[in-house]
Design an enzyme around this catalytic site. Structure first.
Site, PDB file in Angstrom:
ATOM      1  N   GLY A   1       0.761  -1.242   0.000  1.00 26.29           N
ATOM      2  CA  GLY A   1       0.000   0.000   0.000  1.00 26.29           C
ATOM      3  C   GLY A   1       0.789   1.288   0.000  1.00 26.29           C
TER       4      GLY A   1
ATOM      5  N   ARG B   1      -5.239   1.877 -16.184  1.00 30.35           N
ATOM      6  CA  ARG B   1      -5.360   2.683 -14.965  1.00 30.35           C
ATOM      7  C   ARG B   1      -5.996   4.055 -15.203  1.00 30.35           C
ATOM      8  NH1 ARG B   1      -1.926   4.297 -12.025  1.00 30.35           N
ATOM      9  NH2 ARG B   1      -2.968   3.771 -10.078  1.00 30.35           N
TER      10      ARG B   1
ATOM     11  N   TYR C   1      -9.403   4.194 -13.142  1.00 27.80           N
ATOM     12  CA  TYR C   1      -9.338   4.927 -11.865  1.00 27.80           C
ATOM     13  C   TYR C   1      -9.157   6.433 -12.055  1.00 27.80           C
ATOM     14  CZ  TYR C   1      -7.585   0.240 -10.568  1.00 27.80           C
ATOM     15  OH  TYR C   1      -7.386  -1.103 -10.422  1.00 27.80           O
TER      16      TYR C   1
ATOM     17  N   CYS D   1     -12.230   1.441 -29.393  1.00 27.00           N
ATOM     18  CA  CYS D   1     -13.508   2.106 -29.665  1.00 27.00           C
ATOM     19  C   CYS D   1     -14.309   2.354 -28.396  1.00 27.00           C
ATOM     20  CB  CYS D   1     -14.319   1.277 -30.650  1.00 27.00           C
ATOM     21  SG  CYS D   1     -13.451   1.149 -32.203  1.00 27.00           S
ATOM     22  N   GLU D   2     -13.809   3.211 -27.550  1.00 29.22           N
ATOM     23  CA  GLU D   2     -14.484   3.607 -26.316  1.00 29.22           C
ATOM     24  C   GLU D   2     -14.100   5.059 -26.062  1.00 29.22           C
ATOM     25  OE1 GLU D   2     -15.920   1.708 -23.549  1.00 29.22           O
ATOM     26  OE2 GLU D   2     -15.563  -0.334 -24.274  1.00 29.22           O
TER      27      GLU D   2
ATOM     28  N   TYR E   1       0.752  -2.621 -12.130  1.00 30.93           N
ATOM     29  CA  TYR E   1      -0.636  -2.640 -12.581  1.00 30.93           C
ATOM     30  C   TYR E   1      -0.755  -2.122 -14.023  1.00 30.93           C
ATOM     31  CZ  TYR E   1      -0.946  -3.300  -7.582  1.00 30.93           C
ATOM     32  OH  TYR E   1      -0.748  -3.768  -6.311  1.00 30.93           O
TER      33      TYR E   1
HETATM   34  N1  LLP Z   1      -1.200  -7.117  -0.330  1.00 32.87           N
HETATM   35  C1  LLP Z   1      -2.515  -7.273  -0.587  1.00 32.87           C
HETATM   36  C2  LLP Z   1      -3.293  -8.189   0.232  1.00 32.87           C
HETATM   37  C3  LLP Z   1      -3.121  -6.539  -1.629  1.00 32.87           C
HETATM   38  O1  LLP Z   1      -4.420  -6.668  -1.867  1.00 32.87           O
HETATM   39  C4  LLP Z   1      -2.329  -5.648  -2.411  1.00 32.87           C
HETATM   40  C5  LLP Z   1      -2.911  -4.884  -3.509  1.00 32.87           C
HETATM   41  C6  LLP Z   1      -0.954  -5.540  -2.108  1.00 32.87           C
HETATM   42  C7  LLP Z   1      -0.427  -6.287  -1.056  1.00 32.87           C
HETATM   43  C8  LLP Z   1      -0.039  -4.638  -2.863  1.00 32.87           C
HETATM   44  O2  LLP Z   1      -0.389  -3.304  -2.711  1.00 32.87           O
HETATM   45  P1  LLP Z   1       0.554  -2.132  -3.268  1.00 32.87           P
HETATM   46  O3  LLP Z   1       1.821  -2.143  -2.465  1.00 32.87           O
HETATM   47  O4  LLP Z   1       0.812  -2.412  -4.709  1.00 32.87           O
HETATM   48  O5  LLP Z   1      -0.256  -0.903  -3.064  1.00 32.87           O
HETATM   49  N2  LLP Z   1      -4.924  -2.059  -9.666  1.00 32.87           N
HETATM   50  C9  LLP Z   1      -4.840  -1.001  -8.688  1.00 32.87           C
HETATM   51  C10 LLP Z   1      -4.188  -1.470  -7.400  1.00 32.87           C
HETATM   52  C11 LLP Z   1      -4.888  -2.634  -6.750  1.00 32.87           C
HETATM   53  C12 LLP Z   1      -4.193  -3.119  -5.494  1.00 32.87           C
HETATM   54  C13 LLP Z   1      -4.784  -4.374  -4.995  1.00 32.87           C
HETATM   55  N3  LLP Z   1      -4.144  -4.938  -3.839  1.00 32.87           N
HETATM   56  C14 LLP Z   1      -4.101   0.179  -9.304  1.00 32.87           C
HETATM   57  O6  LLP Z   1      -3.689   0.091 -10.452  1.00 32.87           O
HETATM   58  O7  LLP Z   1      -3.950   1.221  -8.683  1.00 32.87           O
END
Ligand code: LLP
Length: 417
Positions: free
Chosen positions: A240, A314, A318, A344-345, A372
């Site tokens: 996160g 992304r 988002y 086509c969007e 991502y």
């Molecule tokens: N651990 C768990 C249980 C998770 O669900 C996630 C991400 C992470 C670790 C890794 O999180 P990070 O360090 O990457 O923030 N597709 C979205 C992000 C979805 C994240 C889902 N879970 C985007 O492109 O922003």
């Protein structure tokens, strides 16, 4: 900091290779990764914790290319996985299964069995039904499954609602006020061994406060559990930590780790597990794309580029901002462009209102595309997914070929005559 910089020739390079050369050799759209950047970001986490017992489990979902996983496996990284597919990728890349934690709300019995067979470090369990299923599968194999419970600390991560996971309303984890009951239940099951506690409150967090708040809640719970004779050996704080896409100033891993360690107090024995995805991968990659056409209308200027929402979703999904910069900047009066793809969007764009000097044929780099990016790419509009290249100094390794047209329908059939 990353290794995508303008060099003396005025052009954008990846480490010791000009991006123009990579576009020439591999075509566009093209994902380009920097090994040195991946390594730098991984070490930043690993070193941040000093000699306190810890494990950095890279979140495979952020970028699961075998080349990427291999680079991290060679550093001794652990991995956070969410499916058997990710587990098999980690193994194929040379990752150590004993450093794997398995997250996710919907693990199947087959996935559990495979993970037990290869001996992963821990299952991050999210519900009582999952505890029951894992207990059953482990019993059938005659083993004890190491588990952690994912607790939902109910803190607001202040991030985009789609990537915020720590609030009561989310599908993730076990409610904080249910935690004690769940741990007691887990401890009562014969084929499970309680090892840890985990949480993940959201992604792209740019402040420390929510991390600290949730850690404090979990530490209090660990004390209560100790009073009940349930010993927690590790605290998995999830992923996160945010990155800089434009002007965000997220905490550095060192500040984050320092703040966490300061809270540990009488919990000095606890092993800390981190699951960073974005913080390691995002700025270790760019998406190279070419301007196909410039289209000027009365109200707007469009640059139609050869990468679309199917390649990098992304921005569309988002409303995420990712910087878009010219590979070979040109002189002239900048104009304001929407950078749109060929899909086509109406929502198919990678950037809006960007001030750039452009001509058809120019190469652009969409920054922060290492996390991502490719993993969320699709074949929508029957578009082949891009190739991926890992740059290592002055070498470029093709870590995934561009998809061929024939591969698009390789698994499909006409009906019998
Ligand atoms: N651990 C768990 C249980 C998770 O669900 C996630 C991400 C992470 C670790 C890794 O999180 P990070 O360090 O990457 O923030 N597709 C979205 C992000 C979805 C994240 C889902 N879970 C985007 O492109 O922003």
């Amino acid at each position: 900091m990353d290794y995508f910089n303008y060099q003396e020739d005025g052009q954008l390079w990846a480490e010791s290779l000009p991006l123009t050369q990579l576009a020439h050799d591999h075509g566009t759209p093209l994902y380009v990764y920097s090994r040195a950047t991946f390594e730098r970001h991984w070490h930043a986490f690993d070193r941040a914790v000093g000699d306190h017992p810890h494990l950095v489990c890279y979140a495979v979902k952020a970028n699961s290319n075998i080349g990427v996983l291999n680079v991290l496996a060679r550093l001794g990284s652990g991995f956070d996985i969410v499916s058997q597919g990710e587990l098999e990728r980690v193994l194929a890349a040379g990752g150590d299964p004993t450093k794997v934690v398995f997250s996710g709300v919907g693990k199947t019995a087959a996935e559990m069995r495979r993970a037990l067979e290869v001996g992963i470090k821990c299952f991050n369990v999210e519900s009582h039904s999952e505890l029951d299923r894992l207990n059953q599968v482990a019993g059938e194999l005659g083993v004890q499954a190491p588990i952690s419970l994912r607790i939902n600390p109910d803190v607001d991560a202040n991030t985009h609602p789609y990537i915020s996971t720590g609030l009561k309303d989310n599908k993730f984890g076990i409610a904080f006020d249910q935690a004690l009951t769940s741990f007691r239940y887990a401890a009562s099951l014969p084929h499970l061994k309680v090892e840890g506690i985990d949480c993940h409150i959201g992604s792209q967090l740019t402040e420390l406060a929510p991390f600290i708040e949730s850690t404090d809640r979990l530490l209090a719970l660990i004390d209560t559990l100790a009073g009940e004779g349930i010993t927690i050996r590790h605290l998995d704080v999830g992923g996160g930590l945010g990155v800089t896409y434009s002007d965000e100033t997220p905490p550095q891993p060192s500040e984050y780790a320092k703040a966490l360690l300061a809270r540990l107090d009488n919990h000095r024995h606890l092993e800390l597990i981190f699951e960073p995805g974005r913080a390691i991968a995002a700025n270790a990659g760019v998406l190279l794309t070419k301007v196909e056409f410039l289209k000027h209308s009365e109200h707007k200027n469009f640059a139609i580029i050869d990468a679309g929402m199917n390649d990098l979703i992304r921005p569309s999904l988002y409303q995420a901002y990712q910087e878009i910069i010219p590979v070979v900047p040109r002189d002239g009066e900048p104009q304001t462009y929407d950078l749109v793809g060929p899909v086509c969007e109406t929502g198919d764009y990678l950037g809006k209102n960007r001030s750039l000097v452009l001509a058809a044929g120019d190469l652009l780099a969409v920054r922060s595309a290492g996390a991502y990016g490719f993993v969320m790419a699709s074949n929508y509009n029957s578009r082949c997914r891009p190739a991926e290249v890992m740059v290592d100094g002055d070498q470029a390794h093709l870590v995934r070929e561009r998809e061929s047209l024939a591969s698009l329908w390789q698994l499909e059939q006409r009906l019998p005559e």
